[in-house]
Design a protein around this motif. Structure first.
Motif, short mmCIF file in Angstrom:
data_model
loop_
_atom_site.label_atom_id
_atom_site.label_comp_id
_atom_site.label_asym_id
_atom_site.label_seq_id
_atom_site.Cartn_x
_atom_site.Cartn_y
_atom_site.Cartn_z
N CYS A 62 -13.35 -27.78 19.11
CA CYS A 62 -14.34 -28.84 18.89
C CYS A 62 -13.68 -30.22 18.98
O CYS A 62 -14.35 -31.23 19.16
CB CYS A 62 -15.01 -28.66 17.53
SG CYS A 62 -15.96 -27.14 17.40
N HIS A 93 -11.37 -25.91 11.79
CA HIS A 93 -12.45 -25.43 12.66
C HIS A 93 -13.20 -24.31 11.96
O HIS A 93 -12.61 -23.50 11.25
CB HIS A 93 -11.87 -24.92 13.99
CG HIS A 93 -12.94 -24.49 14.97
ND1 HIS A 93 -13.54 -23.25 14.91
CD2 HIS A 93 -13.52 -25.14 15.99
CE1 HIS A 93 -14.44 -23.15 15.89
NE2 HIS A 93 -14.45 -24.29 16.53
N CYS A 130 -15.77 -31.38 14.07
CA CYS A 130 -16.22 -30.08 13.59
C CYS A 130 -16.67 -30.21 12.13
O CYS A 130 -16.20 -31.08 11.39
CB CYS A 130 -15.10 -29.06 13.75
SG CYS A 130 -15.70 -27.36 13.64
N ASP A 131 -17.54 -29.28 11.73
CA ASP A 131 -18.38 -29.45 10.54
C ASP A 131 -17.73 -30.13 9.33
O ASP A 131 -18.29 -31.08 8.79
CB ASP A 131 -18.89 -28.09 10.07
CG ASP A 131 -19.85 -27.45 11.06
OD1 ASP A 131 -19.98 -27.97 12.18
OD2 ASP A 131 -20.46 -26.43 10.71
N THR A 202 -18.32 -30.45 19.81
CA THR A 202 -18.95 -29.81 18.65
C THR A 202 -20.25 -29.12 19.05
O THR A 202 -20.79 -29.37 20.14
CB THR A 202 -19.22 -30.85 17.56
OG1 THR A 202 -19.94 -31.95 18.12
CG2 THR A 202 -17.91 -31.37 16.97
N CYS A 203 -20.75 -28.27 18.18
CA CYS A 203 -21.93 -27.44 18.50
C CYS A 203 -23.07 -28.31 19.02
O CYS A 203 -23.32 -29.41 18.52
CB CYS A 203 -22.36 -26.65 17.27
SG CYS A 203 -21.24 -25.30 16.92
N ALA A 209 -22.19 -30.35 12.38
CA ALA A 209 -21.41 -31.40 13.04
C ALA A 209 -22.33 -32.51 13.57
O ALA A 209 -22.07 -33.70 13.34
CB ALA A 209 -20.59 -30.80 14.18
FE1 FES Z 1 -17.09 -26.89 15.41
FE2 FES Z 1 -19.69 -25.92 15.43
S1 FES Z 1 -17.80 -24.82 15.32
S2 FES Z 1 -18.97 -27.95 15.40
#
Ligand code: FES
Length: 581
Positions: A62, A93, A130-131, A202-203, A209
């Motif tokens: 990410c 991550h 990432c989150d 990122t997702c 995120a």
């Molecule tokens: Fe990193 Fe979803 S796994 S933003």
């Protein structure tokens, strides 16, 4: 400066935070000698120093564009006359963190805070994505209170599977659900696996995120319009350059986080969280950031805000689009324009100007179908609702915009799993006594229970029901779920079962009532019976012998305090949110 002269009060640049050798003049002399080993001139070393937090890691795709972003931030810093100095902190991550990334968020925030404080810098650029990384960085920056600006890595691109657009991770879960239900075979799920993450970043949905990227822009901690550009675009690199330039201006003006983050900006962030159909994790992270500044969030007030804040952004999992569509539709400036009547416009931003001033200069609206007008929402209420009842005296959360309307008013029989291992053992057993109308209950996945409050609240549909076509059931736990997930799922039940919350005393066969309309989550037994059960069981708070796990288990707070460590939160309350309007 003479070698023995003390640095002036309010020291800047390399003179900040000198290493203690008992002789400050010598400390600066030595520091300069060492950095000159890297080839710097006195001219370079006289400039405002801009730290750049590098969270690039081969374990963190990410953040796979971190090197390019650092280069662009440095360009921006130097164009503005500053000296960029990048340095590492830990990187977290989602899929590479055992037992769960949330277990490490506070460690990353401590790393961020202490390295900002320990090293000489006049401002810092926080590169996260990432989150857990962005919340950790904002928590650390809020506590360190050095001028700070957030840069996110940006979302990944979407892929395609047999003509259908796919992206992490709402489609990950959807396709995995189809595989579990035998609707697709092993070869196809392997093909899908190649397409879900089409690039670094990122997702691609409104997961945690993306939620935190939008929330950070609403907080004023990011350049205007900096939240939505995908990771691999020229826009993202331009945002990085602009971030570097802005950081130098912040260093010169001394624009610290405590002048940007206050009750009003936290409330703006909550408004945005509701309007984007954001991740339930967002409320935990915003609470933690606010807690560093002594700002309390009243969950009942948040629920009242939800009733007047519609979901306007049509992104998965609440809607149908992806982050790259949100960016093309105008991103956060377009959304903030729609929310304008509900926002505090006098809040400060990293630009040195107020949110209202920035919005006055925002590009004009244009026709698009991703960010809806205020009077044509994709969901008439905010994305989240706060539930209470004898099962969750400290509150629980449901993402109503991604829940099944049929199940939001539901009474059913509890099918209880004592912990995650128990669920893994039994959920796919064909002999499991469960129907689609039952309510799945999972205990011991709260802050101390697992530990780290893993995203296991998205319990799988028992395989035999999945094969029969069941797509959703009411599920209740003290854990979290990924922002990319959808379903009628009650989360963050507080207090958690592992410390003796009422959830600990639910038994298979009990009746439970969920009423989102009445904001109720109730175990349908008498107070006397609940007290009798509580008296029967001796519950000891989980503990550990040593190390970070010991620190975590001894000091982590519950979801309503952001799952932060108690000693990291501010010692005094400075504000309450929502504020009276
Ligand atoms: Fe990193 Fe979803 S796994 S933003």
């Amino acid at each position: 400066m003479s070698q023995k002269k003390q640095p002036p009060a309010g020291a800047a640049g390399l003179s900040k935070g000198l290493t203690n050798y008992g002789d400050t003049g010598f400390s600066l002399f030595l520091r300069k000698a060492f950095i000159k080993g890297a080839g710097y001139t006195d001219d370079a070393l006289s400039r405002p120093v801009i730290g750049i937090v590098d969270t690039g890691s081969s374990y963190n795709p990410c953040h796979g564009n971190a090197p390019q972003l650092i280069e662009a931030v440095k360009r921006g810093v130097m164009l503005a006359g500053g000296l960029p100095v990048d340095f590492p902190t830990i990187s977290v991550h989602e899929s590479f963190s055992h037992p769960t990334s949330m277990y490490l968020r506070n460690l990353m925030s401590m790393d961020t805070e202490e390295m900002i404080r320990a090293q000489p810098m006049d401002a810092v650029v926080l590169i996260g994505g990432c989150d857990k990384t962005v919340p950790a960085q904002l928590m650390g920056a809020a506590s360190a209170n050095v001028p700070a600006i957030q840069l996110v890595t940006g979302s990944m691109l979407t892929g395609a599977h047999r003509g259908e657009r796919v992206g992490a991770c709402t489609d990950c879960r959807r396709y995995w659900g189809r595989y579990r239900a035998d609707e697709i075979d092993a070869a196809e799920i392997s093909d899908v696996n190649n397409q879900l993450v089409a690039s670094v970043g990122t997702c691609s949905v409104m997961g945690t995120a993306s939620t935190m990227a939008c929330v950070t822009e609403a907080l004023g901690m990011m350049v205007f319009g900096g939240g939505s550009a995908p990771a691999v675009t020229a826009d993202r690199v331009r945002v990085a350059e602009q971030t570097g330039t802005t950081a130098v201006a912040m260093a010169r003006s001394g624009l610290t986080p405590d002048r940007i983050l206050d009750g009003k900006s936290i409330e703006n962030a909550l408004r945005v969280l509701l309007a984007i159909g954001g991740s339930t994790n967002g409320i935990v992270h915003i609470t933690a950031i606010a807690g560093r500044l002594g700002i309390d969030i009243d969950l009942a007030g948040l629920d009242a805000m939800s009733k007047e804040t519609p979901v306007l952004v049509d992104l998965k999992p609440s809607g149908q689009h992806y982050m790259e569509d949100f960016h093309k539709a105008g991103g956060m400036p377009a959304l903030l324009r729609e929310l304008r009547p509900l926002l505090h416009l006098d809040t400060m931003t990293v630009s040195g100007r107020t949110l209202g001033e920035m919005l006055d200069e925002a590009p004009a609206a244009f026709a698009q179908d991703v960010i809806r007008p205020f009077d044509k929402p994709i969901y008439p209420l905010g994305g989240l609702a706060v539930l209470r009842g004898n099962l969750a005296p400290g509150g629980a959360i449901i993402k109503q915009s991604a829940a099944n309307p049929r199940l939001m008013e539901h009474e059913g029989r509890a099918v209880v799993f004592e912990n995650a291992e128990d669920m893994a053992l039994r959920i796919d057993d064909d002999d499991l006594d469960v129907t689609a109308e039952d309510i799945l209950v999972l205990k011991r996945i709260g802050p101390t229970g697992a530990p780290g409050m893993p995203e296991a609240g998205y319990m799988p549909i028992p395989r035999k029901l999945a094969r029969a076509g069941v797509k959703d059931m009411v599920r209740i736990s003290d854990g979290r779920m990924s922002g990319t997930a959808a379903g009628t799922i009650v989360l963050h039940v507080t207090p958690e079962s592992a410390i003796g919350g009422p959830l600990a005393h639910v038994r298979t066969g009990d009746r439970i009532r969920l009423s989102v309309k009445n904001r109720e989550i109730s175990l349908l037994i008498s107070d006397e019976e609940l007290a009798r059960r509580a008296a029967e069981v001796k519950i000891e708070r989980p503990s550990a012998e040593r190390g970070y796990r010991k620190l975590f288990l001894q000091t982590v707070t519950q979801a309503d305090q952001g799952v932060d460590f108690d000693f990291l939160r501010a010692t005094e309350t400075t504000d309450k949110v929502p504020r009276p309007r």
